[in-house]
Design a protein around this motif. Structure first.
Motif, mmCIF file in Angstrom:
data_model
loop_
_atom_site.group_PDB
_atom_site.id
_atom_site.type_symbol
_atom_site.label_atom_id
_atom_site.label_comp_id
_atom_site.label_asym_id
_atom_site.label_seq_id
_atom_site.Cartn_x
_atom_site.Cartn_y
_atom_site.Cartn_z
ATOM 1 N N LYS A 1 29.783 36.906 42.194
ATOM 2 C CA LYS A 1 29.074 37.603 41.235
ATOM 3 C C LYS A 1 29.787 38.930 40.597
ATOM 4 O O LYS A 1 30.010 38.896 39.198
ATOM 5 C CB LYS A 1 27.662 37.991 41.562
ATOM 6 N N GLU A 2 30.542 39.457 41.413
ATOM 7 C CA GLU A 2 31.399 40.699 41.013
ATOM 8 C C GLU A 2 32.373 40.090 40.261
ATOM 9 O O GLU A 2 32.926 40.719 39.039
ATOM 10 C CB GLU A 2 31.959 41.111 42.427
ATOM 11 N N ALA A 3 33.355 39.003 40.888
ATOM 12 C CA ALA A 3 34.351 38.256 40.181
ATOM 13 C C ALA A 3 33.860 37.739 38.723
ATOM 14 O O ALA A 3 34.556 38.113 37.558
ATOM 15 C CB ALA A 3 34.894 37.518 40.882
ATOM 16 N N SER A 4 32.604 37.312 38.602
ATOM 17 C CA SER A 4 32.126 36.758 37.292
ATOM 18 C C SER A 4 32.087 37.682 36.380
ATOM 19 O O SER A 4 32.290 37.708 35.217
ATOM 20 C CB SER A 4 31.063 35.918 37.579
ATOM 21 N N ASN A 5 31.304 38.840 37.034
ATOM 22 C CA ASN A 5 31.051 40.133 35.942
ATOM 23 C C ASN A 5 32.384 40.659 35.558
ATOM 24 O O ASN A 5 32.566 40.935 34.049
ATOM 25 C CB ASN A 5 30.206 40.902 36.813
ATOM 26 N N ALA A 6 33.215 40.773 36.163
ATOM 27 C CA ALA A 6 34.572 41.369 35.682
ATOM 28 C C ALA A 6 35.212 40.297 34.817
ATOM 29 O O ALA A 6 35.781 40.895 33.798
ATOM 30 C CB ALA A 6 35.531 41.617 36.788
ATOM 31 N N LEU B 1 36.962 31.326 35.324
ATOM 32 C CA LEU B 1 37.075 32.117 36.754
ATOM 33 C C LEU B 1 37.227 30.843 37.703
ATOM 34 O O LEU B 1 36.632 29.914 37.494
ATOM 35 C CB LEU B 1 35.712 33.098 36.971
ATOM 36 N N THR B 2 38.319 30.970 38.496
ATOM 37 C CA THR B 2 38.422 30.044 39.346
ATOM 38 C C THR B 2 38.662 30.685 40.969
ATOM 39 O O THR B 2 38.859 31.753 40.944
ATOM 40 C CB THR B 2 39.707 29.145 39.206
ATOM 41 N N THR B 3 38.565 30.011 41.890
ATOM 42 C CA THR B 3 38.680 30.266 43.110
ATOM 43 C C THR B 3 40.238 30.482 43.331
ATOM 44 O O THR B 3 41.017 29.217 42.965
ATOM 45 C CB THR B 3 38.217 29.479 44.253
#
Length: 74
Positions: free
Chosen positions: A46-51, A70-72
């Protein structure tokens, strides 16, 4: 003794559960045919997606065709 063992087991389980939710993510953006890569270490999805969404919005201010994915991280 059983209470201490139970509390300790719960603490270890909670720590393992929380740390497994955090991963390294990469946000790759293409703006005006230029590629930009942003790395988010030990973040929740969620944090990475928001950023990454914020990077996408900023890119669209410059180029309406801008796109961030966004990817891992590997």
């Amino acid at each position: 003794m059983k209470k201490i063992f139970g509390i300790l087991a719960l603490a270890v389980f909670s720590t393992a559960l929380l740390s497994s939710c955090q991963k390294d993510y990469t946000c790759t953006c293409v703006v005006n045919d230029e590629q930009y890569v942003y790395t988010y270490n030990q973040e929740t999805k969620k944090e990475a997606s928001n950023a990454c969404d914020k990077q996408d919005a900023a890119g669209k201010l410059v180029d309406k065709k801008a796109e961030c994915t966004l990817t891992t991280a590997d």
